[in-house]
Design an enzyme around this catalytic site. Sequence first.
Site: not given
Length: 1125
Positions: A816, A885, A1044
């Site tokens: 990741d 986050k 991604d």
Amino acid sequence: SDIFLDVQHAKVQFVKTPSSGRGVLPGKSPKSTPKEKSSISKSGQTVAKGASESQPSRWMEKLTQEKNNKLTKQQHLHQKIQKNVKEKPTAKSKDKRLQEYSEGAACGDIQLSIRSYLEACVFAGDIERAHRFLLSQHRVMSRRKHLNTGVYNIIMRVWAKKGTLNQIGRMFILLEEAGLKPNLGSYCTALECMGRNPNCSPKVITRCLSQMEEDGLSVDDLFSQCVFRQDERDMVLKAVHIVQPDYQPILNTNTNQCSSSLVKDFYTQRSDHQYPKLDFTQEKLQERFKHQLSIEQACTITIDSVEAAKPVTENMAKMRELLADQRAQWQKILLQALRESKMILANTNTKDYRLNLYPYLCVLEDREYVDIMIQSVASLPPSGESLKILASDLGNRVYTKYSVRQKHQNQMVEKLGNIYNGYTDLLAKDTKEYDILPREQWCKLETDQSSGPTLQGGETHWPYIVTLELGTYMVDMMVKNLKINSDILNPAFDRKLIPILYHMYTFRSTRQVGFIKPHPILTQMQQEAMETKLTFDSYVMPMLCPPVPWTSVKFGAYLLTPTKLMRTVEGATQHEVLLEKCQDLHAVLDSLNQLGNCAWRINKPLLDIIISIFNDRGSDKLDIPPPLSEAPKIPHFNAQDPTYTASEKAHMKREVINAKKKCSEMHSLRMDALYKLSIANHMRDEIFWFPHNMDFRGRTYPCPPYFNHLGSDVTRAVLVFAEGKPLGLKGLDWLKIHLVNLTGLKKRSSLDGRLEYANTIMEDVLDSADNPLNGKKWWMNADEPWQALSCCMELANAVRSPDPTQFISHFPVHQDGSCNGLQHYAALGRDVIGATSVNLMPCDVPQDVYSGVAQQVEEFRVRDAKSGLKIAQVLEGFISRKVVKQTVMTVVYGVTRYGGRLQIEKRLKEIEEFPKEHVWDASHYLVRMVFSGLKEMFTGTREIQDWLTESARLISKSGHTVEWVTPLGLPIIQPYHRTRNQVLKSTMQHINLQISHDTNERPDTVKQKNAFPPNFIHSLDSTHMMLTALHCYSAGLTFVSVHDCFWTHALTVDTMNKVCREQFVALHSQPILQELSNFLLLKYCTGLPFFFFSIYFIFTDRLLSPLFLGKIMPVCQSVRHLGPD
């Protein structure tokens, strides 16, 4: 018999023809002078000749033609202004011009509607209706302006099939009368007609070819650019051979050139490429093709529900029988109603031939429309569905079936089978090695088998308004005709027929929305029947054979089901227009093909565990939604009861609303899980593929909507690669590291630290694999519990094998990105501090930007708490990585402080110990601190974001939408325009459509400027993924991505990591911002005033940094009238 046409003063030369009906194509009058020829408009031509071979850069490809077009428009505007100055317009003439503009704005939509209407008439065999409609449009000047050459070609195609050249001659007369020029399609129909006439004079064909040449069209253009159906190509070639017996079409076979320097070596240096093969024989792949073809021809597929395992009770059997009887009755009723309504429609509008729905109700068999309607009733949720969504769904289902039928009628299916059989030679394991890509092989096979129909498109996609109107018509028919006895469940009730569907209104925000809701009796019957079958559209299922490779904008993915290369908002066409102009999309198409060629299979042991929990009572902790029997009971109370106070009534109403909302949410989640698990269970013994397409920014997605590897933790956990590879020397270590990553622990640990931790918990790992539901249940505490359990099982099998290095693993290991958007910003701005925090710089241990921001916010909190700020004191011990986050991740994608505050508020509410009365103040405080922390950590990021935002603001204020081209040559346009309202009037209700993608409306400045930075970064992110996909494919790796997050076998993780890093460096070694700046200046800055304004903005907004100074000075020096000073 010939149809009379009112044609006057047509400058067309006629040639006498024999009475058999043969004729000569009208040619150019011999008196025409060269001056006259040059003044004729060449609208409708599709010539692609004379393209420059030496192009300075990919950004300039689009601009060359656009600059010429812009210059012509400016000259025209200048003349118009001069004229307006001389003639001072009255208020009346102003209104007239405004009306003309509005009509012109809608012309594109009307043209599309006319084309789809005529094609539907022709497909249904109603040629007379199509011809009369075209003539009615042509004879009235106000309607004629909506016609283009392609519209006339639709009718010409019909006459060509019949061999009536005199009718085609009349169409050419109409074209000239309308001020239009015949295009390649027009000449194609004429030559086809001549080819069908065995006694056609060679002089006629020669005259036609000469006329083509005069119009700047060649025979080679005709064969390379026209879309042929059935035997049209062979007939055209037959006609040409009568006068040129040795002629052979020259087709463009150049499929491996790519102008982007990023992939130039990929296409030109292939000696070390090792393209992967599939673990299938050629015969097996060909069998799979036939199976997939049969599913797509049916357009729907019925599968077993995972709820089928439950024992059938007496009541369930009774309800199933009742429903089956009712559906049989409903089918008869709807069939009769449909036939009656078609008879009425067929006899309306006989005078003016306006567009109506009749042809669209004739493209399928009547029973097929009825089946679509009955299927929609079965899938309607208890809470109902928006009329607009339901109608759109019905209309799209009709279009999909119609599109598949068209391909059958055009004789494409047989040719598709022949080419696919040859294509399997590239993929199968029992054939020779090739050094070409799937797209190149398919194009080569198409060229070799050029006779017969063209596979690539040609059909007109129905406008959104047409599918919506058709769907609304079908819903109206269902509401009016579908009824049930009121005493069907309770004989004590009075018997009367009641509708099973109700049309009602509800409020969404401040807007009133039409809603279709099932009667509670129907809902109760469906819930108690617990039927064991689910019916889906065929495109919902994964493919049973490798997808057709994308070879152009209009062809790829499924065998027959229509699929768009680029996902767009319903009705938006600007993306498709841009893509069709782009001649160099090879790298983009090849990366999509690589992703689609990955074969998958189901992790059956894990699926069985999930289904067992699903059929029990679900589990909130494990993200398995519970059945509706667990939903809260909706309280009932009498609002007229005087014993309740006003406040008690208000409270009870809120309780009812909340209970209904909860039930609706639970039903949605339950059905979503049911669909995914049922599809997975249906595919449990199969190997399958996910065709891919992309959104307008280039981000890739699997086409099947419910079940794919972009889904939730549950969906990802049950998917593994079909191909297995040995673990090798480091594969076992990568499996262990991957497991630790899935737990969410050890975010700040090095890879060695994570591996060491994995070795210490092997006892828990093995217990989880052996006793997932009855053991210690260690896996349930992971961030991604189901993927963690799947990894535990794979690890257990590997460590217990005789030699783990030889253990064949099908498990996908993920790598990741570390806040990928910030990685791109840091690389663009060469920001060393920011790059370090997102792992772009070498470090002993992986950096975690989220933890870094959380730590910085905690430092701010401690400082403020000491100074006496109450909310900072309340937040002590509550600031964590999880709280910040989402906001950190989305700041880079344009989230505002308002959006960030909502995200933090949600996280704080999830913390049980946090005092709820302080959530509001705390979220306000934290979002400020997060933004401040990011600004300190990423100095260049905000500057680049501000530059992109302000550029977009200036561009949209000047009346343009923001466009750019990715480093791989993918053109991107932001489809955000000011919203206009369009009302669809139907007998049910007027549907108000809010259209925000109309290119005739001014750009929405706020959306354009806010979306440009995140969309630009998304486009870079997708470019990096595509580059990685291509180079992994050439290295023989199995590779897929979730944006991604990159997946491959444990054996090849190191290779994939190397490719990933190399391509990131290669991408950011390009002068990305410089090229973007050049592109924007060339496209939007046509004069110096705008240029100076741009410089003013850069300096006055304090963006004078080395980065921007380095960007702006070379541009200043390149402006012709400015010196280096």
